[in-house]
Design a protein around this motif. Structure first.
Motif, PDB file in Angstrom:
ATOM      1  N   GLN A 192       0.826  -1.197   0.000  1.00  0.00           N
ATOM      2  CA  GLN A 192       0.000   0.000   0.000  1.00  0.00           C
ATOM      3  C   GLN A 192       0.865   1.253   0.000  1.00  0.00           C
ATOM      4  OE1 GLN A 192      -3.426  -0.119  -0.244  1.00  0.00           O
ATOM      5  NE2 GLN A 192      -2.953  -2.259  -0.632  1.00  0.00           N
ATOM      6  N   GLY A 193       0.524   2.192  -0.850  1.00  0.00           N
ATOM      7  CA  GLY A 193       1.210   3.460  -0.885  1.00  0.00           C
ATOM      8  C   GLY A 193       0.311   4.561  -0.349  1.00  0.00           C
ATOM      9  N   PHE A 194       0.911   5.699  -0.034  1.00  0.00           N
ATOM     10  CA  PHE A 194       0.177   6.815   0.559  1.00  0.00           C
ATOM     11  C   PHE A 194      -0.042   7.919  -0.457  1.00  0.00           C
ATOM     12  CE2 PHE A 194       2.658   4.898   4.053  1.00  0.00           C
ATOM     13  CZ  PHE A 194       1.608   4.490   4.856  1.00  0.00           C
ATOM     14  N   ASP A 195      -1.193   8.574  -0.352  1.00  0.00           N
ATOM     15  CA  ASP A 195      -1.485   9.742  -1.187  1.00  0.00           C
ATOM     16  C   ASP A 195      -1.049  11.037  -0.517  1.00  0.00           C
ATOM     17  OD1 ASP A 195      -2.684   8.292  -3.250  1.00  0.00           O
ATOM     18  OD2 ASP A 195      -4.591   8.218  -2.187  1.00  0.00           O
ATOM     19  N   GLU A 196      -0.855  11.016   0.791  1.00  0.00           N
ATOM     20  CA  GLU A 196      -0.463  12.206   1.531  1.00  0.00           C
ATOM     21  C   GLU A 196       0.396  11.789   2.706  1.00  0.00           C
ATOM     22  OE1 GLU A 196      -3.729  14.648   2.631  1.00  0.00           O
ATOM     23  OE2 GLU A 196      -2.515  16.180   3.643  1.00  0.00           O
ATOM     24  N   ILE A 197       1.404  12.573   3.013  1.00  0.00           N
ATOM     25  CA  ILE A 197       2.304  12.255   4.112  1.00  0.00           C
ATOM     26  C   ILE A 197       2.843  13.554   4.706  1.00  0.00           C
ATOM     27  CG2 ILE A 197       4.423  12.092   2.723  1.00  0.00           C
ATOM     28  CD1 ILE A 197       5.069   9.523   4.386  1.00  0.00           C
ATOM     29  N   THR A 198       3.107  13.539   5.999  1.00  0.00           N
ATOM     30  CA  THR A 198       3.643  14.710   6.698  1.00  0.00           C
ATOM     31  C   THR A 198       5.128  14.500   6.968  1.00  0.00           C
ATOM     32  OG1 THR A 198       1.512  15.145   7.752  1.00  0.00           O
ATOM     33  CG2 THR A 198       3.458  16.144   8.776  1.00  0.00           C
ATOM     34  N   ILE A 199       5.899  15.555   6.828  1.00  0.00           N
ATOM     35  CA  ILE A 199       7.310  15.524   7.221  1.00  0.00           C
ATOM     36  C   ILE A 199       7.465  16.398   8.455  1.00  0.00           C
ATOM     37  CG2 ILE A 199       9.680  16.084   6.578  1.00  0.00           C
ATOM     38  CD1 ILE A 199       8.911  15.606   3.662  1.00  0.00           C
ATOM     39  N   LEU A 200       7.820  15.779   9.561  1.00  0.00           N
ATOM     40  CA  LEU A 200       8.079  16.502  10.811  1.00  0.00           C
ATOM     41  C   LEU A 200       9.584  16.663  10.957  1.00  0.00           C
ATOM     42  CD1 LEU A 200       5.574  14.703  13.227  1.00  0.00           C
ATOM     43  CD2 LEU A 200       5.234  16.846  11.976  1.00  0.00           C
ATOM     44  N   TRP A 201      10.051  17.887  10.853  1.00  0.00           N
ATOM     45  CA  TRP A 201      11.496  18.178  10.872  1.00  0.00           C
ATOM     46  C   TRP A 201      11.829  18.817  12.215  1.00  0.00           C
ATOM     47  CZ3 TRP A 201      14.631  18.621   6.026  1.00  0.00           C
ATOM     48  CH2 TRP A 201      15.952  19.013   6.266  1.00  0.00           C
ATOM     49  N   ILE A 202      12.736  18.194  12.947  1.00  0.00           N
ATOM     50  CA  ILE A 202      13.197  18.749  14.226  1.00  0.00           C
ATOM     51  C   ILE A 202      14.681  19.078  14.104  1.00  0.00           C
ATOM     52  CG2 ILE A 202      13.542  18.335  16.691  1.00  0.00           C
ATOM     53  CD1 ILE A 202      11.185  16.463  16.678  1.00  0.00           C
ATOM     54  N   SER A 203      15.038  20.333  14.275  1.00  0.00           N
ATOM     55  CA  SER A 203      16.445  20.744  14.196  1.00  0.00           C
ATOM     56  C   SER A 203      16.982  21.146  15.561  1.00  0.00           C
ATOM     57  CB  SER A 203      16.601  21.901  13.201  1.00  0.00           C
ATOM     58  OG  SER A 203      15.782  22.997  13.559  1.00  0.00           O
ATOM     59  N   GLU A 204      16.321  20.645  16.610  1.00  0.00           N
ATOM     60  CA  GLU A 204      16.755  20.992  17.964  1.00  0.00           C
ATOM     61  C   GLU A 204      17.770  20.012  18.526  1.00  0.00           C
ATOM     62  OE1 GLU A 204      14.630  24.202  17.430  1.00  0.00           O
ATOM     63  OE2 GLU A 204      13.871  22.222  16.919  1.00  0.00           O
ATOM     64  N   GLY A 205      18.381  19.204  17.651  1.00  0.00           N
ATOM     65  CA  GLY A 205      19.546  18.461  18.096  1.00  0.00           C
ATOM     66  C   GLY A 205      20.691  19.429  18.324  1.00  0.00           C
ATOM     67  N   MET A 206      21.834  18.927  18.733  1.00  0.00           N
ATOM     68  CA  MET A 206      23.021  19.776  18.875  1.00  0.00           C
ATOM     69  C   MET A 206      23.402  20.202  17.463  1.00  0.00           C
ATOM     70  SD  MET A 206      23.229  19.463  22.152  1.00  0.00           S
ATOM     71  CE  MET A 206      24.820  19.969  22.766  1.00  0.00           C
ATOM     72  N   SER A 207      23.053  21.429  17.119  1.00  0.00           N
ATOM     73  CA  SER A 207      23.034  21.814  15.713  1.00  0.00           C
ATOM     74  C   SER A 207      23.194  23.308  15.552  1.00  0.00           C
ATOM     75  CB  SER A 207      21.706  21.356  15.098  1.00  0.00           C
ATOM     76  OG  SER A 207      21.464  21.969  13.858  1.00  0.00           O
ATOM     77  N   CYS A 208      23.565  23.704  14.331  1.00  0.00           N
ATOM     78  CA  CYS A 208      23.630  25.123  13.983  1.00  0.00           C
ATOM     79  C   CYS A 208      22.534  25.507  13.004  1.00  0.00           C
ATOM     80  CB  CYS A 208      24.999  25.457  13.387  1.00  0.00           C
ATOM     81  SG  CYS A 208      25.315  24.649  11.808  1.00  0.00           S
ATOM     82  N   ASP A 209      21.629  24.562  12.697  1.00  0.00           N
ATOM     83  CA  ASP A 209      20.568  24.756  11.698  1.00  0.00           C
ATOM     84  C   ASP A 209      21.120  24.913  10.289  1.00  0.00           C
ATOM     85  OD1 ASP A 209      18.564  24.523  13.549  1.00  0.00           O
ATOM     86  OD2 ASP A 209      18.288  26.678  13.817  1.00  0.00           O
TER      87      ASP A 209
END
Length: 362
Positions: free
Chosen positions: A21-38
């Motif tokens: 089964q494939g999806f017609d819609e999907i959400t991307i949840l992006w978290i950049s709050e790791g130890m990061s500079c963005d």
């Protein structure tokens, strides 16, 4: 969520004909709050093959509709309004979704007493900062796919170097290298400090086609990097590579020659940046005179420091190739001299001297 069937599935490297089964819609949840500079999010905005705009506007044929949640690219006013889809996903009320983590994962277990290394919003029950680790613990088991963006998220990067007090690590170190998402995928690692924009977008698009049911899982190497992007070394794609085989080495950073003696680790680093360029096919560290410091590698930065020193194998390899290179340079120089003259029959005299006989008959 609407699904549609597909007849292609890959199991253990073999394609078989089950309905998936494939999806017609999907959400991307992006978290950049790791130890990061963005920096990875910033780099992503430079992608144009495809661009992030192409993705969210639905301009790429065959992909599911994509709902991207990213703090830099979000129209939200922030606060709980911005966090709403993350909280819904954590409760199990939002599916399917792809979790993208940017930044290395600190070790909360080494903290004695109160405190945290990095947080993302506040815990609605306690009002205390909610740690990145707690978000990953809630979201990763529910995610259809998990993608690590940049070397910090993939292997720990700068924040995980020797002597750091945070115990930082990559996402696969945190979740376990045997982790599998709801879609049956391991963590998909796209290293780079920061990510090369098209490398990340190309990988994400492959994952999305897989989510749509129209492509097999992306092929990954033993470090979970996309094989087609990180299967070759910097040196194999470098436009200075021919200088290496001729033993012509740069003595300073203004030289167009091979930079191995100047500190470049390109011969042993898995990265395609010299081939792909950085923005719109332009740039790429050695292409513009910069040494490769191994920023896509699991051992970065410790294994490649100090950055400006010649790599341990650089002296040996350059000495080994020196006699071969000297002969090759001389032979190529002789051939170059030979082919840098026109043939003698190209003249304006009255006699044809090319060897062609207009009166010859078989």
């Amino acid at each position: 969520m609407t699904r549609h069937s597909s007849t292609t599935e890959v199991t253990g490297g073999a394609v078989r004909g089950d309905d998936r089964q494939g999806f017609d819609e999907i959400t991307i949840l992006w978290i950049s709050e790791g130890m990061s500079c963005d920096g990875d999010t910033v780099s992503l905005t430079a992608a144009d093959q495809p661009s992030i705009e192409d993705l969210v506007l639905g301009l790429i044929p065959g992909l599911p509709k994509v709902d991207l949640v990213n703090k830099v690219l979000s129209p939200s006013l922030g606060g709980e309004d911005f966090l709403a889809p993350y909280r819904a996903a954590a409760r199990g009320d939002l599916a399917p979704f792809i979790l993208v983590i940017e930044g290395s994962i600190p070790n909360q277990n080494i903290i004695e007493g109160d405190g945290y290394w990095t947080s993302f919003g506040n815990d609605p029950e306690t009002g205390e900062p909610q740690t990145l680790n707690s978000w990953i613990d809630q979201l990763a088991p529910r995610a259809w796919a998990v993608v690590a963006a940049g070397t910090c998220a993939t292997f720990g990067g700068i924040h995980a170097m020797a002597g750091n007090p945070t115990g930082s690590m990559g996402l696969a170190d945190y979740l376990g290298w045997d982790y599998r998402s709801q879609g049956g995928l391991p963590v998909v690692n796209v290293p780079g400090c920061p990510i090369q924009p098209e490398n990340f977008m190309e990988t994400l698009v492959w994952v999305l086609y897989h989510a749509a049911g129209s492509a097999p899982p992306p092929p990954l190497d033993h470090m979970l990097r996309p094989q087609w992007l990180f299967g070759k070394t910097v040196h194999e794609g470098c436009d200075r590579g021919s200088y290496y085989e001729q033993a012509s080495f740069a003595k300073d950073y203004n030289s167009p020659k091979c930079l191995v003696r100047a500190g470049c680790w390109g011969p042993v680093v898995n990265c395609n940046v010299p081939k792909r360029g950085w923005m719109a096919g332009i740039g790429g560290c050695p292409n513009v005179g910069g040494i490769c410091i191994g920023c896509t590698m699991p051992g970065f930065p410790d294994a490649f420091m100090p950055f400006m020193d010649e790599p341990p194998g650089g002296t040996l390899s350059s000495l080994a190739i020196k006699p071969y290179g000297a002969v090759i340079r001389r032979l190529r120089g002789m051939t170059n001299e030979l082919v840098n003259h026109e043939p003698r029959w190209r003249h304006n005299k009255r006699k044809l001297t090319s060897g062609y006989d207009p009166h010859w008959r078989p």
